[in-house]
Scaffold this motif. Sequence first.
Motif, PDB file in Angstrom:
ATOM      1  N   ILE A  16       7.555  -3.716  -8.285  1.00 13.31           N
ATOM      2  CA  ILE A  16       7.475  -2.736  -7.802  1.00 13.31           C
ATOM      3  C   ILE A  16       6.293  -1.846  -7.623  1.00 13.31           C
ATOM      4  O   ILE A  16       5.694  -1.707  -6.746  1.00 13.31           O
ATOM      5  CB  ILE A  16       8.456  -1.497  -8.350  1.00 13.31           C
ATOM      6  N   GLN A  17       5.440  -1.966  -8.776  1.00 14.33           N
ATOM      7  CA  GLN A  17       4.008  -1.637  -8.929  1.00 14.33           C
ATOM      8  C   GLN A  17       3.213  -2.171  -7.997  1.00 14.33           C
ATOM      9  O   GLN A  17       2.291  -1.548  -7.284  1.00 14.33           O
ATOM     10  CB  GLN A  17       3.620  -1.408 -10.336  1.00 14.33           C
TER      11      GLN A  17
ATOM     12  N   ALA B 142       1.963   5.469   0.057  1.00  9.42           N
ATOM     13  CA  ALA B 142       2.259   6.510  -1.004  1.00  9.42           C
ATOM     14  C   ALA B 142       2.066   5.839  -2.363  1.00  9.42           C
ATOM     15  O   ALA B 142       2.014   4.886  -2.663  1.00  9.42           O
ATOM     16  CB  ALA B 142       3.817   6.825  -1.041  1.00  9.42           C
ATOM     17  N   ARG B 143       1.740   6.925  -3.243  1.00  6.97           N
ATOM     18  CA  ARG B 143       1.366   6.638  -4.533  1.00  6.97           C
ATOM     19  C   ARG B 143       2.877   6.395  -5.419  1.00  6.97           C
ATOM     20  O   ARG B 143       3.653   6.998  -4.867  1.00  6.97           O
ATOM     21  CB  ARG B 143       0.647   7.676  -5.165  1.00  6.97           C
ATOM     22  N   PRO B 144       2.741   5.602  -6.539  1.00  3.73           N
ATOM     23  CA  PRO B 144       3.830   5.604  -7.019  1.00  3.73           C
ATOM     24  C   PRO B 144       4.508   6.709  -7.835  1.00  3.73           C
ATOM     25  O   PRO B 144       5.963   6.950  -7.652  1.00  3.73           O
ATOM     26  CB  PRO B 144       3.633   4.648  -8.415  1.00  3.73           C
ATOM     27  N   GLY B 145       3.807   7.919  -8.199  1.00  5.18           N
ATOM     28  CA  GLY B 145       4.221   8.958  -8.629  1.00  5.18           C
ATOM     29  C   GLY B 145       4.386  10.123  -7.819  1.00  5.18           C
ATOM     30  O   GLY B 145       5.143  11.142  -8.076  1.00  5.18           O
TER      31      GLY B 145
ATOM     32  N   ARG C  52      10.555  10.164  -8.838  1.00  5.91           N
ATOM     33  CA  ARG C  52       9.397   9.759  -8.454  1.00  5.91           C
ATOM     34  C   ARG C  52       9.614   8.391  -7.417  1.00  5.91           C
ATOM     35  O   ARG C  52      10.918   7.668  -7.589  1.00  5.91           O
ATOM     36  CB  ARG C  52       8.844   9.089  -9.731  1.00  5.91           C
ATOM     37  N   LEU C  53       8.788   7.956  -6.491  1.00  7.97           N
ATOM     38  CA  LEU C  53       9.010   6.925  -5.551  1.00  7.97           C
ATOM     39  C   LEU C  53       9.280   5.652  -6.292  1.00  7.97           C
ATOM     40  O   LEU C  53      10.095   4.713  -6.044  1.00  7.97           O
ATOM     41  CB  LEU C  53       7.750   6.681  -4.798  1.00  7.97           C
ATOM     42  N   ASP C  54       8.418   5.463  -7.318  1.00  2.00           N
ATOM     43  CA  ASP C  54       8.693   4.057  -8.178  1.00  2.00           C
ATOM     44  C   ASP C  54       9.798   4.012  -8.618  1.00  2.00           C
ATOM     45  O   ASP C  54      10.680   2.856  -8.727  1.00  2.00           O
ATOM     46  CB  ASP C  54       7.682   3.708  -9.092  1.00  2.00           C
TER      47      ASP C  54
ATOM     48  N   LYS D 266      -0.052  -2.890  -2.856  1.00  2.00           N
ATOM     49  CA  LYS D 266      -0.434  -3.674  -1.817  1.00  2.00           C
ATOM     50  C   LYS D 266      -0.339  -3.018  -0.446  1.00  2.00           C
ATOM     51  O   LYS D 266      -0.628  -3.482   0.500  1.00  2.00           O
ATOM     52  CB  LYS D 266       0.398  -5.224  -1.725  1.00  2.00           C
ATOM     53  N   GLY D 267       0.338  -1.781  -0.835  1.00  3.91           N
ATOM     54  CA  GLY D 267       0.910  -0.980   0.507  1.00  3.91           C
ATOM     55  C   GLY D 267       2.188  -1.455   1.269  1.00  3.91           C
ATOM     56  O   GLY D 267       2.218  -1.182   2.582  1.00  3.91           O
ATOM     57  N   ASP D 268       2.673  -1.960   0.530  1.00  4.17           N
ATOM     58  CA  ASP D 268       4.096  -2.712   1.111  1.00  4.17           C
ATOM     59  C   ASP D 268       5.181  -1.714   1.249  1.00  4.17           C
ATOM     60  O   ASP D 268       6.399  -1.513   1.628  1.00  4.17           O
ATOM     61  CB  ASP D 268       4.525  -3.706   0.419  1.00  4.17           C
ATOM     62  N   VAL D 269       4.791  -0.301   0.814  1.00  4.67           N
ATOM     63  CA  VAL D 269       5.770   0.704   0.772  1.00  4.67           C
ATOM     64  C   VAL D 269       5.091   1.987   1.483  1.00  4.67           C
ATOM     65  O   VAL D 269       4.149   2.241   1.140  1.00  4.67           O
ATOM     66  CB  VAL D 269       6.170   1.138  -0.835  1.00  4.67           C
TER      67      VAL D 269
END
Length: 331
Positions: free
Chosen positions: A36-37, A52-55, A15-17, A42-45
């Motif tokens: 991280i969340q 991208a979404r956290p999952g 998972r990305l997070d 905020k769209g910082d990733v």
Amino acid sequence: MRFEWTVSDADAGRRLDRFLLSRFKSLLESVSSSRIQRMLRKGDVKVNGIKARPGVSLRAGDRVVAHHPAPGSPPPTGEGKGRGLPLVSSYEGPPITVLHESYGFLVVNKPAGVSCDHGEGGKPGLLNWAWSRYEKDAMSGKVRPAAAHRLDAGTTGTVCLGLTARALESFRRAQEEQRIHKLYWIVVWGRPLEREFELSIPLRRLPHAKRRAPKVVAAEKGDEGLSARTRFRWIAAGDGVSLLQAEILTGRTHQIRAHCRAHGLPIVGDPRYGDRAKDKGAGLASILDHQLLHARQLELADPSAGFAVTAQLPTEYRRALRRLRIDWGDD
């Protein structure tokens, strides 16, 4: 501050997070899951240039770019204190020998029982030692010691720390370009049939491994695990044991330990992958409490900032070699 990574085969499927949390914790100890969340909301990733979404599940080759406040900038309300620097306790552990220091790299000979982070499970932490060594520069944000790679707490030998984000990024690129070379010395029960051989055994993680049980095992089917290759060379023999040199050609968790176990050559003293009955029978308990796995040599091939170092064997390792009647020559 901008951070950028290319997802490796080892991280494919994560998972990305969780990927971000593991990466940032090696660089900025004060980063929390909530931060991280917040960065993701905020769209910082971005992954491959797209928010991208956290999952989201990462794939090998994905490019992950994250923006995080620079070291020393104030944290959001409720996160951290003062200048947002990690709270580092003093180092209380065995002496650590510096092998090389230049161009933002610090290479040390890590003793057994020292973790490569700020300390876990009550163990002394290598980063605590590094922050204490550079306390003034660390508090001002001039340097930010972080492990460029890791060894298990029970594994001794060469570890490279990056003192700056630039040095860490340089080491990461060198790994991707296969300009990092690592050689390990291991003592195993048994003797290989060949003086030089290579193991190519896919490995898979066990989700709920017990405290003294293997975390990684050979995959019964190749498509169930990650490819893993280790090259071995026989050095010397003793009483039912062999001293081998190992070179990892892929970087998997516990790769050497799992490969040795799968090949019927368990590492002496290994609490997870070894042969406890043989260890006990050899009377090693009084002089050894960890696996005889030593990161002997580390090389970064680079025309300007490169280095090549050799780490002396620790005292308990040499005592075990003598107990097992292994003549390894000069240290």
